[in-house]
Design an enzyme around this catalytic site. Structure first.
Site, PDB file in Angstrom:
ATOM      1  N   GLN A 258       0.819  -1.209   0.000  1.00  0.00           N
ATOM      2  CA  GLN A 258       0.000   0.000   0.000  1.00  0.00           C
ATOM      3  C   GLN A 258       0.849   1.252   0.000  1.00  0.00           C
ATOM      4  O   GLN A 258       0.501   2.255  -0.634  1.00  0.00           O
ATOM      5  CB  GLN A 258      -0.935   0.002   1.217  1.00  0.00           C
ATOM      6  CG  GLN A 258      -1.991  -1.068   1.179  1.00  0.00           C
ATOM      7  CD  GLN A 258      -2.757  -1.080  -0.126  1.00  0.00           C
ATOM      8  OE1 GLN A 258      -3.341  -0.080  -0.530  1.00  0.00           O
ATOM      9  NE2 GLN A 258      -2.747  -2.219  -0.802  1.00  0.00           N
ATOM     10  N   HIS A 261       1.945   3.121  -3.306  1.00  0.00           N
ATOM     11  CA  HIS A 261       1.008   3.879  -4.132  1.00  0.00           C
ATOM     12  C   HIS A 261       1.296   5.372  -4.109  1.00  0.00           C
ATOM     13  O   HIS A 261       1.209   6.049  -5.132  1.00  0.00           O
ATOM     14  CB  HIS A 261      -0.427   3.652  -3.636  1.00  0.00           C
ATOM     15  CG  HIS A 261      -1.073   2.432  -4.207  1.00  0.00           C
ATOM     16  ND1 HIS A 261      -1.317   2.279  -5.540  1.00  0.00           N
ATOM     17  CD2 HIS A 261      -1.536   1.313  -3.597  1.00  0.00           C
ATOM     18  CE1 HIS A 261      -1.909   1.114  -5.744  1.00  0.00           C
ATOM     19  NE2 HIS A 261      -2.044   0.500  -4.591  1.00  0.00           N
ATOM     20  N   GLU A 326      -9.754   1.497   4.089  1.00  0.00           N
ATOM     21  CA  GLU A 326     -10.058   1.083   2.719  1.00  0.00           C
ATOM     22  C   GLU A 326      -9.862  -0.426   2.580  1.00  0.00           C
ATOM     23  O   GLU A 326     -10.720  -1.131   2.055  1.00  0.00           O
ATOM     24  CB  GLU A 326      -9.141   1.827   1.754  1.00  0.00           C
ATOM     25  CG  GLU A 326      -9.316   1.437   0.302  1.00  0.00           C
ATOM     26  CD  GLU A 326      -8.252   2.043  -0.597  1.00  0.00           C
ATOM     27  OE1 GLU A 326      -8.447   2.030  -1.815  1.00  0.00           O
ATOM     28  OE2 GLU A 326      -7.219   2.520  -0.078  1.00  0.00           O
ATOM     29  N   HIS A 327      -8.712  -0.918   3.047  1.00  0.00           N
ATOM     30  CA  HIS A 327      -8.407  -2.349   3.013  1.00  0.00           C
ATOM     31  C   HIS A 327      -8.134  -2.838   4.435  1.00  0.00           C
ATOM     32  O   HIS A 327      -7.448  -2.172   5.208  1.00  0.00           O
ATOM     33  CB  HIS A 327      -7.154  -2.632   2.167  1.00  0.00           C
ATOM     34  CG  HIS A 327      -7.220  -2.082   0.786  1.00  0.00           C
ATOM     35  ND1 HIS A 327      -6.496  -0.967   0.399  1.00  0.00           N
ATOM     36  CD2 HIS A 327      -7.917  -2.481  -0.301  1.00  0.00           C
ATOM     37  CE1 HIS A 327      -6.742  -0.713  -0.874  1.00  0.00           C
ATOM     38  NE2 HIS A 327      -7.601  -1.603  -1.326  1.00  0.00           N
ATOM     39  N   ASP A 360      -6.897  -6.236  -5.875  1.00  0.00           N
ATOM     40  CA  ASP A 360      -6.593  -5.188  -6.853  1.00  0.00           C
ATOM     41  C   ASP A 360      -6.735  -5.681  -8.282  1.00  0.00           C
ATOM     42  O   ASP A 360      -7.063  -4.901  -9.181  1.00  0.00           O
ATOM     43  CB  ASP A 360      -5.159  -4.676  -6.649  1.00  0.00           C
ATOM     44  CG  ASP A 360      -5.080  -3.581  -5.595  1.00  0.00           C
ATOM     45  OD1 ASP A 360      -6.139  -3.084  -5.179  1.00  0.00           O
ATOM     46  OD2 ASP A 360      -3.957  -3.233  -5.202  1.00  0.00           O
ATOM     47  N   HIS A 419     -51.458  20.924  -1.983  1.00  0.00           N
ATOM     48  CA  HIS A 419     -51.471  19.461  -1.893  1.00  0.00           C
ATOM     49  C   HIS A 419     -52.878  18.971  -1.536  1.00  0.00           C
ATOM     50  O   HIS A 419     -53.407  18.024  -2.131  1.00  0.00           O
ATOM     51  CB  HIS A 419     -50.484  18.986  -0.813  1.00  0.00           C
ATOM     52  CG  HIS A 419     -49.050  19.045  -1.232  1.00  0.00           C
ATOM     53  ND1 HIS A 419     -48.417  20.212  -1.573  1.00  0.00           N
ATOM     54  CD2 HIS A 419     -48.120  18.060  -1.363  1.00  0.00           C
ATOM     55  CE1 HIS A 419     -47.164  19.955  -1.878  1.00  0.00           C
ATOM     56  NE2 HIS A 419     -46.954  18.646  -1.763  1.00  0.00           N
TER      57      HIS A 419
END
Length: 431
Positions: A258, A261, A326-327, A360, A419
């Protein structure tokens, strides 16, 4: 990587500061630049796009070249490894199988002469942003295109920038595999503006998908409302839970994966063993030195990485649900026990043989996931993101009579006389 030990430190305090330090502060200057780019595209259309392509992508094009030609796309055929294409074919098959299960079902309820229902329809036109240069990921194209196709979207538009007149050959190949013809060589905020507002060459879309840099993210925020957007994605992140029974090399590699990235990626290890923690930290150092993106990895781990040493891994669930990563990779002995208690995570990977890299690329789950805590209220990308739901109602005279007084009562207390009138006028006329 810093070590936070529950025996000595206030874990939640230090963790909160660590997570907050990573979030981008609002940049008024960047937002203003993006606003000006959007306005230029709105005012000057194709002419503005041509200028921005030259300025930001170092590429000179004319109006006829905004749409990538078949000649350019075909020129990349010889640059493709067919064995890699076979891997992509496996991924396509698995992603398709997984996402087919997500196709929602229409329904209708018929009760006491009142019919209500819900129908799903695909969004008519979507724009997919595919980054270029060093951050060009063909796998992300799969994660967007496949659910869009399964949803039934008729017009799929792709924008991807060239860098010095070069494109990723695998992106070009996959566009052909999926039969996507409307592909424009645009990047950055100008691509988002063109998708949202249209130009002389590009017709606008209804919703925009795909990751990008800070300019792309700002542009997506600014055009939201004119068009829909998928999500605001931050840098990648992972929480790994492991104990002394795990292989420290494997755990170290999961954290590194990770970190490579982005410098702002975040990798956190949760363990209950100090000796194991120190061993993983050492393995990270030795493994990182072998990798091409070692400088990015080091900056990410040194600034935003952490190892949390807890008294017991039973306490890990509270921390996981606060972070909402996220993971999440659970590879400790009690992984299944923790799994049942996790409420907030984008994607969960179970066991030592389930590294996040499989998610991924190949297993079929979508790798476009909520970041920076947004897993507390949102989900990963799926088929329904490319669809919209419409409800419908049908009453006959009997069901109208059954419910009309209820409606007039409720309209009265809300002071919505119009209405009420739309009901009472029918009651009077029928008499």
């Amino acid at each position: 990587m810093r070590i936070i030990n529950q025996k000595k430190d206030d874990v939640l305090f230090h963790l909160n500061n660590l997570v907050k330090s990573r979030l981008d502060s609002t940049s008024d200057a960047l937002d203003l630049i993006v606003k000006n780019i959007i306005n230029e595209v709105k005012l000057r259309g194709d002419e503005a796009l041509i200028d921005f392509v030259k300025e930001y992508d170092n590429t000179s094009i004319n109006k006829s070249q905004i749409l990538i030609s078949d000649k350019i796309r075909n020129s990349y055929i010889d640059k493709i490894d067919q064995e890699v294409i076979k891997s992509f074919e496996v991924a396509i098959k698995n992603i398709t199988s997984f996402h087919k299960k997500q196709i929602p079902q229409n329904y209708e309820i018929n009760k006491d002469n009142l019919i209500t229902g819900s129908i799903w329809k695909p969004i008519e036109a979507v724009g997919l942003y595919v980054p270029g240069g060093n951050a060009s990921y063909p796998s992300s194209l799969l994660m967007n295109v496949i659910p869009a196709i399964l949803a039934g979207v008729k017009r799929i538009v792709v924008t991807t920038p060239s860098k010095n007149n070069n494109f990723n050959p695998y992106v070009m190949k996959l566009l052909d595999v999926f039969g996507i013809k409307e592909v424009y060589q645009l990047g950055g905020a100008q691509a988002i503006a063109a998708l949202a507002y249209g130009t002389q060459t590009i017709k606008p879309v209804n919703k925009i998908f795909g990751p990008g840099n800070a300019y792309v993210t700002s542009a997506k925020k600014q055009v939201f409302g004119k068009v829909g957007i998928d999500l605001i994605a931050g840098p990648s992140e992972i929480v790994v839970v492991a104990d002394q029974s795990n292989n420290p090399n494997w755990v170290a590699s999961d954290l590194i994966a990770q970190a490579e990235h982005d410098e702002k990626s975040q990798s956190i290890l949760i363990t209950d063993d100090e000796s194991f923690a120190l061993c993983v930290k050492q393995k990270i150092k030795s493994l990182t030195d072998q990798l091409g993106k070692k400088e990015i990895i080091k900056k990410s781990l040194n600034k935003y990485g952490a190892i949390l040493i807890l008294d017991t891994l039973d306490n890990a669930v509270e921390i996981i649900n606060i972070i909402a990563p996220e993971h999440l990779h659970l590879q400790n002995k009690t992984a299944d026990k923790l799994f049942k208690k996790v409420k907030n995570a984008g994607g969960i990977f179970l066991g030592p043989y389930s590294p996040e890299a499989f998610g991924d690329y190949i297993v079929g789950t979508n790798h476009i996931l909520p970041t920076t805590g947004s897993a507390k209220y949102s989900s990963g990308l799926g088929v329904v993101d490319f669809m919209k739901r419409t409800s419908y109602v049908r009453l006959n005279k009997k069901s109208f009579d059954n419910l009309s007084n209820n409606v007039t009562d409720m309209a009265s207390i809300e002071n919505l006389d119009g209405h009420k009138l739309s009901v009472t006028i029918r009651q009077m006329d029928k008499k």
